[in-house]
Motif scaffolding. Sequence first.
Motif, PDB file in Angstrom:
ATOM      1  N   VAL A  22     100.415  52.943 -14.961  1.00 58.92           N
ATOM      2  CA  VAL A  22      99.697  52.100 -14.360  1.00 58.92           C
ATOM      3  C   VAL A  22      99.518  52.190 -13.200  1.00 58.92           C
ATOM      4  O   VAL A  22      99.218  52.600 -11.754  1.00 58.92           O
ATOM      5  N   GLU A  23      97.545  52.518 -12.897  1.00 58.34           N
ATOM      6  CA  GLU A  23      96.621  52.853 -11.694  1.00 58.34           C
ATOM      7  C   GLU A  23      96.211  51.490 -11.711  1.00 58.34           C
ATOM      8  O   GLU A  23      95.500  50.666 -12.390  1.00 58.34           O
ATOM      9  N   PHE A  24      96.145  51.313 -10.360  1.00 57.34           N
ATOM     10  CA  PHE A  24      95.628  50.378  -9.618  1.00 57.34           C
ATOM     11  C   PHE A  24      93.837  51.056  -8.472  1.00 57.34           C
ATOM     12  O   PHE A  24      94.486  51.472  -7.658  1.00 57.34           O
ATOM     13  N   VAL A  25      92.760  50.775  -9.014  1.00 56.48           N
ATOM     14  CA  VAL A  25      92.394  50.837  -8.183  1.00 56.48           C
ATOM     15  C   VAL A  25      91.541  49.824  -7.700  1.00 56.48           C
ATOM     16  O   VAL A  25      90.800  49.183  -8.209  1.00 56.48           O
ATOM     17  N   VAL A  26      91.162  50.254  -6.256  1.00 59.31           N
ATOM     18  CA  VAL A  26      90.469  48.700  -5.650  1.00 59.31           C
ATOM     19  C   VAL A  26      89.671  49.497  -4.992  1.00 59.31           C
ATOM     20  O   VAL A  26      89.730  49.725  -3.853  1.00 59.31           O
ATOM     21  N   GLY A  27      87.947  48.909  -4.974  1.00 61.50           N
ATOM     22  CA  GLY A  27      87.463  49.279  -4.357  1.00 61.50           C
ATOM     23  C   GLY A  27      86.975  49.043  -3.017  1.00 61.50           C
ATOM     24  O   GLY A  27      87.618  48.237  -2.462  1.00 61.50           O
ATOM     25  N   ASP A  28      85.578  50.011  -2.482  1.00 58.03           N
ATOM     26  CA  ASP A  28      85.530  49.631  -1.042  1.00 58.03           C
ATOM     27  C   ASP A  28      85.414  47.656  -0.844  1.00 58.03           C
ATOM     28  O   ASP A  28      84.977  47.449  -1.601  1.00 58.03           O
ATOM     29  N   GLY A  29      86.126  47.473  -0.081  1.00 57.88           N
ATOM     30  CA  GLY A  29      86.206  45.538   0.671  1.00 57.88           C
ATOM     31  C   GLY A  29      86.417  45.332  -0.556  1.00 57.88           C
ATOM     32  O   GLY A  29      86.845  43.681  -0.258  1.00 57.88           O
ATOM     33  N   ALA A  30      87.331  45.524  -2.090  1.00 60.57           N
ATOM     34  CA  ALA A  30      87.994  44.433  -2.569  1.00 60.57           C
ATOM     35  C   ALA A  30      89.101  44.277  -2.219  1.00 60.57           C
ATOM     36  O   ALA A  30      89.917  45.106  -1.509  1.00 60.57           O
ATOM     37  N   ALA A  31      89.771  42.828  -3.280  1.00 60.41           N
ATOM     38  CA  ALA A  31      90.741  42.476  -2.326  1.00 60.41           C
ATOM     39  C   ALA A  31      91.986  42.537  -4.144  1.00 60.41           C
ATOM     40  O   ALA A  31      91.625  41.837  -4.940  1.00 60.41           O
TER      41      ALA A  31
END
Length: 374
Positions: A155-164
């Motif tokens: 499972v990949e969680f890709v959390v972008g800049d400033g994201a939550a």
Amino acid sequence: MGLDSKPRAATLDATGSYDLADFPVPTGREEEWRFTPLSRLRGLHDGGAVATGGVLVEVDAAPEVSVETVGRDDPRVGRSFVPADRVSAQAYASFEKATVVTVPKEAVASRPTVITVRGAQPGAAYGHTVVAVEPMAEAVVVLDHQGSATYADNVEFVVGDGAALKVVSLQDWAADAVHVSHHHARLGRDATFRGFVVTLGGDLVRLSPSVAYTGRGGDADLSGLYFVDAGQHLEHRLLVDHTVPDCRSNVDYRGALQGDGAHAVWIGDVIIRVEATGTDTYELNRNLILTDGARADSVPNLEILTGEVAGAGHASASGRLDDEHIFYLQARGIPADEARRLVVRGYFAQLLEKIEVPEIRDRVLAAVEAELAR
């Protein structure tokens, strides 16, 4: 029972690969496999688990969230991680379709997105999931595992800049299930990740969450709750790799064990590399032994390569119920069984408050109560 003090090989030079041939078949003598009963993996580790089974994946998505089923050639699959052990590589080489969940830029999901994975037919199965939260977006995702299966996935969680992103992963398998899973979170600049793992069911569950940072200000909080019954093997192996300055991580896993042969394994690796100045990190594992015959192995590891950190520490404790607490409650007229339940409930209470999905929190609390009623 208690803290395992055996010297451990450093993880700094560990390498990953998408090629299964780069990982020898484990023998059980390797550091990363010495706690896992390989004979109970049903061939997930040695190529013997041919993909003849299946799982049913259903997604109930928030209206702001898009969901796609894609092939192996989709460029979003495998972008944020490299498999770090043989089962992860086997799962990556064997899945046919991946589920991709996307939260668009600046969107705020109005309700949780629930991904249900349910055993559908006998035999081994492999899967892959990508959750991508684009910059400045916010979402809550629930992974709900049910039924009987022999299953390995990434499972990949890709959390972008400033994201939550907040994730609850519930392993509520049937008693005969085997599940080996790797969760990989990649955090952008000023991104926030809150991961909560609940492991209750299954014959053998081995879950490996990891966190990597790509920009300053990343903040990861990893929490876990597990209840191990007679004969169960529940294993959690965490890795937080600080490679960027001014990032934070906090780990808090708590378990309870009861019954002959109940075995919990918790491994916590935190690496602070030379360039990761200003890191603030802490990891904690606690295990409550409720009966004779249960065993908890707990190994916190902290590797620090720079003296310029804001904070770094770890702790581990395994022990029995405090007789004084039980006596105190009994002295006020509370029966022994109820006193025991109250103490265990209090032990888990602080963690349960972190589950912000009321239905899941109530379900986990009910499951813990059912375990104690045994």
